[in-house]
Design a protein around this motif. Structure first.
Motif, PDB file in Angstrom:
ATOM      1  N   THR A   1      -1.793   1.035  -4.666  1.00 58.10           N
ATOM      2  CA  THR A   1      -0.725   0.090  -4.326  1.00 58.10           C
ATOM      3  C   THR A   1       0.452   0.181  -5.280  1.00 58.10           C
ATOM      4  N   LEU A   2       1.610  -0.170  -4.724  1.00 54.93           N
ATOM      5  CA  LEU A   2       2.836  -0.305  -5.502  1.00 54.93           C
ATOM      6  C   LEU A   2       2.829  -1.732  -6.040  1.00 54.93           C
ATOM      7  N   SER A   3       2.934  -1.872  -7.359  1.00 55.04           N
ATOM      8  CA  SER A   3       2.821  -3.203  -7.969  1.00 55.04           C
ATOM      9  C   SER A   3       3.951  -4.135  -7.538  1.00 55.04           C
TER      10      SER A   3
ATOM     11  N   GLU B   1       3.651   7.522 -19.052  1.00 54.93           N
ATOM     12  CA  GLU B   1       3.128   6.637 -18.013  1.00 54.93           C
ATOM     13  C   GLU B   1       1.868   7.252 -17.403  1.00 54.93           C
ATOM     14  N   ILE B   2       0.814   6.443 -17.269  1.00 54.19           N
ATOM     15  CA  ILE B   2      -0.407   6.902 -16.602  1.00 54.19           C
ATOM     16  C   ILE B   2      -0.485   6.214 -15.246  1.00 54.19           C
ATOM     17  N   GLY B   3      -0.530   6.997 -14.175  1.00 53.23           N
ATOM     18  CA  GLY B   3      -0.586   6.446 -12.823  1.00 53.23           C
ATOM     19  C   GLY B   3       0.803   6.385 -12.205  1.00 53.23           C
ATOM     20  N   THR B   4       1.329   7.566 -11.801  1.00 50.90           N
ATOM     21  CA  THR B   4       2.683   7.628 -11.215  1.00 50.90           C
ATOM     22  C   THR B   4       2.745   6.857  -9.905  1.00 50.90           C
ATOM     23  N   GLY B   5       1.680   6.963  -9.096  1.00 49.43           N
ATOM     24  CA  GLY B   5       1.660   6.291  -7.791  1.00 49.43           C
ATOM     25  C   GLY B   5       2.873   6.677  -6.967  1.00 49.43           C
ATOM     26  N   SER B   6       3.615   5.706  -6.498  1.00 49.78           N
ATOM     27  CA  SER B   6       4.807   5.971  -5.677  1.00 49.78           C
ATOM     28  C   SER B   6       5.974   6.489  -6.503  1.00 49.78           C
ATOM     29  N   GLY B   7       5.912   6.269  -7.820  1.00 47.53           N
ATOM     30  CA  GLY B   7       7.038   6.659  -8.666  1.00 47.53           C
ATOM     31  C   GLY B   7       8.036   5.536  -8.900  1.00 47.53           C
ATOM     32  N   TYR B   8       7.736   4.357  -8.366  1.00 49.60           N
ATOM     33  CA  TYR B   8       8.684   3.233  -8.529  1.00 49.60           C
ATOM     34  C   TYR B   8       8.796   2.802  -9.997  1.00 49.60           C
ATOM     35  N   GLN B   9       7.635   2.528 -10.609  1.00 47.87           N
ATOM     36  CA  GLN B   9       7.651   2.134 -12.032  1.00 47.87           C
ATOM     37  C   GLN B   9       8.258   3.261 -12.884  1.00 47.87           C
ATOM     38  N   THR B  10       7.909   4.503 -12.570  1.00 47.93           N
ATOM     39  CA  THR B  10       8.449   5.668 -13.290  1.00 47.93           C
ATOM     40  C   THR B  10       9.979   5.650 -13.268  1.00 47.93           C
TER      41      THR B  10
ATOM     42  N   VAL C   1      -5.279  -1.730  -9.377  1.00 51.22           N
ATOM     43  CA  VAL C   1      -6.362  -0.854  -8.923  1.00 51.22           C
ATOM     44  C   VAL C   1      -6.972  -0.206 -10.169  1.00 51.22           C
ATOM     45  N   PRO C   2      -8.247   0.253 -10.099  1.00 50.60           N
ATOM     46  CA  PRO C   2      -8.899   0.775 -11.310  1.00 50.60           C
ATOM     47  C   PRO C   2      -8.340   2.108 -11.807  1.00 50.60           C
ATOM     48  N   LEU C   3      -8.332   2.251 -13.144  1.00 50.38           N
ATOM     49  CA  LEU C   3      -8.037   3.532 -13.790  1.00 50.38           C
ATOM     50  C   LEU C   3      -9.343   4.316 -13.723  1.00 50.38           C
TER      51      LEU C   3
ATOM     52  N   PRO D   1       0.831  -1.217   0.000  1.00 50.37           N
ATOM     53  CA  PRO D   1       0.000   0.000   0.000  1.00 50.37           C
ATOM     54  C   PRO D   1       0.860   1.260   0.000  1.00 50.37           C
ATOM     55  N   ILE D   2       0.428   2.298  -0.766  1.00 48.99           N
ATOM     56  CA  ILE D   2       1.169   3.571  -0.805  1.00 48.99           C
ATOM     57  C   ILE D   2       0.297   4.752  -0.383  1.00 48.99           C
ATOM     58  N   GLY D   3      -0.912   4.452   0.157  1.00 49.15           N
ATOM     59  CA  GLY D   3      -1.819   5.526   0.579  1.00 49.15           C
ATOM     60  C   GLY D   3      -2.852   5.820  -0.495  1.00 49.15           C
TER      61      GLY D   3
ATOM     62  N   THR E   1       4.921  11.481 -16.974  1.00 47.81           N
ATOM     63  CA  THR E   1       4.058  10.673 -16.104  1.00 47.81           C
ATOM     64  C   THR E   1       2.943  11.507 -15.508  1.00 47.81           C
ATOM     65  N   ILE E   2       1.728  10.940 -15.475  1.00 52.71           N
ATOM     66  CA  ILE E   2       0.530  11.664 -15.011  1.00 52.71           C
ATOM     67  C   ILE E   2      -0.107  10.919 -13.835  1.00 52.71           C
ATOM     68  N   GLU E   3      -0.457  11.671 -12.783  1.00 54.50           N
ATOM     69  CA  GLU E   3      -1.086  11.086 -11.598  1.00 54.50           C
ATOM     70  C   GLU E   3      -2.225  11.995 -11.146  1.00 54.50           C
ATOM     71  N   ARG E   4      -3.372  11.411 -10.787  1.00 55.18           N
ATOM     72  CA  ARG E   4      -4.509  12.245 -10.389  1.00 55.18           C
ATOM     73  C   ARG E   4      -4.492  12.630  -8.905  1.00 55.18           C
ATOM     74  N   HIS E   5      -3.741  11.879  -8.077  1.00 54.91           N
ATOM     75  CA  HIS E   5      -3.639  12.218  -6.648  1.00 54.91           C
ATOM     76  C   HIS E   5      -2.416  13.107  -6.419  1.00 54.91           C
ATOM     77  N   ARG E   6      -2.667  14.417  -6.184  1.00 54.30           N
ATOM     78  CA  ARG E   6      -1.546  15.345  -6.019  1.00 54.30           C
ATOM     79  C   ARG E   6      -0.581  14.960  -4.896  1.00 54.30           C
TER      80      ARG E   6
HETATM   81  N1  SAH Z   1       2.977   2.357 -10.902  1.00 50.83           N
HETATM   82  C1  SAH Z   1       2.716   2.821  -9.547  1.00 50.83           C
HETATM   83  C2  SAH Z   1       1.501   2.189  -8.928  1.00 50.83           C
HETATM   84  C3  SAH Z   1       0.294   2.575  -9.608  1.00 50.83           C
HETATM   85  S1  SAH Z   1      -1.200   2.453  -8.683  1.00 50.83           S
HETATM   86  C4  SAH Z   1       3.903   2.565  -8.670  1.00 50.83           C
HETATM   87  O1  SAH Z   1       4.926   2.060  -9.155  1.00 50.83           O
HETATM   88  O2  SAH Z   1       3.832   2.920  -7.502  1.00 50.83           O
HETATM   89  C5  SAH Z   1      -2.198   3.234  -9.934  1.00 50.83           C
HETATM   90  C6  SAH Z   1      -2.113   4.732  -9.921  1.00 50.83           C
HETATM   91  O3  SAH Z   1      -2.906   5.213 -11.002  1.00 50.83           O
HETATM   92  C7  SAH Z   1      -2.692   5.342  -8.658  1.00 50.83           C
HETATM   93  O4  SAH Z   1      -1.749   6.176  -8.050  1.00 50.83           O
HETATM   94  C8  SAH Z   1      -3.925   6.115  -9.146  1.00 50.83           C
HETATM   95  O5  SAH Z   1      -4.169   7.298  -8.430  1.00 50.83           O
HETATM   96  C9  SAH Z   1      -3.548   6.407 -10.586  1.00 50.83           C
HETATM   97  N2  SAH Z   1      -4.680   6.667 -11.495  1.00 50.83           N
HETATM   98  C10 SAH Z   1      -5.843   5.986 -11.630  1.00 50.83           C
HETATM   99  N3  SAH Z   1      -6.615   6.522 -12.601  1.00 50.83           N
HETATM  100  C11 SAH Z   1      -5.928   7.590 -13.095  1.00 50.83           C
HETATM  101  C12 SAH Z   1      -6.195   8.556 -14.112  1.00 50.83           C
HETATM  102  N4  SAH Z   1      -7.329   8.552 -14.812  1.00 50.83           N
HETATM  103  N5  SAH Z   1      -5.256   9.506 -14.356  1.00 50.83           N
HETATM  104  C13 SAH Z   1      -4.100   9.542 -13.650  1.00 50.83           C
HETATM  105  N6  SAH Z   1      -3.782   8.654 -12.671  1.00 50.83           N
HETATM  106  C14 SAH Z   1      -4.682   7.694 -12.384  1.00 50.83           C
END
Ligand code: SAH
Length: 206
Positions: A49-51, A73-82, A194-196, A43-45, A94-99
């Motif tokens: 989750t971090l994959s 990259e869509i979904g930066t999350g923790s930034g690990y994959q990035t 987790v869902p997009l 879990p990353i908050g 890289t784009i993330e919706r949770h600031r």
């Molecule tokens: N790759 C990340 C884990 C991703 S979890 C890592 O290595 O940590 C999936 C991420 O996608 C979440 O942070 C979530 O907020 C983001 N997400 C989901 N739908 C999105 C959207 N429409 N636009 C941008 N980010 C999104």
């Protein structure tokens, strides 16, 4: 961890080396740091989750990155994959919706001296038009279908990896390749994501 990756089918030595070098504990909240080097999702908050490293490895390998690749990259999350992508390509957008997640990820990129990452807070389903086309696109959250706007931003011969499916039990990972005006699609393997969040979600996440 590299053993687990090999067992999962990751064979690209560049990918294996980068995952071995990158300190995963930097991306994990303190209470879970002891498990940072296990092949498990963490879990990353904000419910995200971090994959598993094996999933990161398989998706990265499938993108066929080179030091010249421009990646979205869509979904930066923790930034690990990035970070894994940044170590194997020219530049990552890289784009993330949770600031708050994005702010933490940006601090980690600075700490690790990864300067070839450009970030944006917002809806990733819209892609990054100003920077398109991309040779590689990776979606790290499961979509209901291949997001058409993202497919449009693929360069000729470019590869998009996207998990598809609404619940964890019925997810598949798709590899979409742009060929001329069309696309070829190949199913890779089932993985839980987790869902997009779809484009019509009006309220921006906090
Ligand atoms: N790759 C990340 C884990 C991703 S979890 C890592 O290595 O940590 C999936 C991420 O996608 C979440 O942070 C979530 O907020 C983001 N997400 C989901 N739908 C999105 C959207 N429409 N636009 C941008 N980010 C999104």
């Amino acid at each position: 961890m590299v053993l687990a990756l090999r067992k999962a089918g990751v064979t690209d030595t560049r990918v294996l080396t980068v995952i071995e070098q990158l300190p995963r504990e930097v991306f994990v909240p303190a209470p879970f740091r002891h498990a940072a080097f296990d092949d498990v999702a963490l879990p990353i908050g904000h419910g995200q989750t971090l994959s598993r490293p094996a999933v990161v490895g398989l998706m990265t390998e499938a993108l066929q990155l080179t030091p010249r690749t421009k990646v979205l990259e869509i979904g930066t999350g923790s930034g690990y994959q990035t970070s894994v992508l940044a170590m194997l390509s020219r530049r990552v957008y890289t784009i993330e919706r949770h600031r708050p997640l994005l702010a933490m990820a940006e601090q980690r990129f600075d700490q690790l001296k990864l300067f070839n990452i450009t970030t944006k807070a917002g809806d990733g389903t819209l892609g990054w038009k100003e920077q398109a086309p991309f040779q590689s696109i990776i979606v790290t959250a499961a979509a209901a279908d291949v997001p058409p706007v993202l497919a449009d931003q693929l360069a000729e011969g470019g590869v998009m990896i996207v998990p598809i499916g609404n619940d964890a039990s019925s997810q598949a990972m798709l590899k979409v390749v742009r060929v001329g005006t069309g696309f070829t699609t190949k199913e890779m393997r089932a993985v839980p994501f987790v869902p997009l969040v779809p484009a019509d979600t009006k309220k921006e996440a906090v």
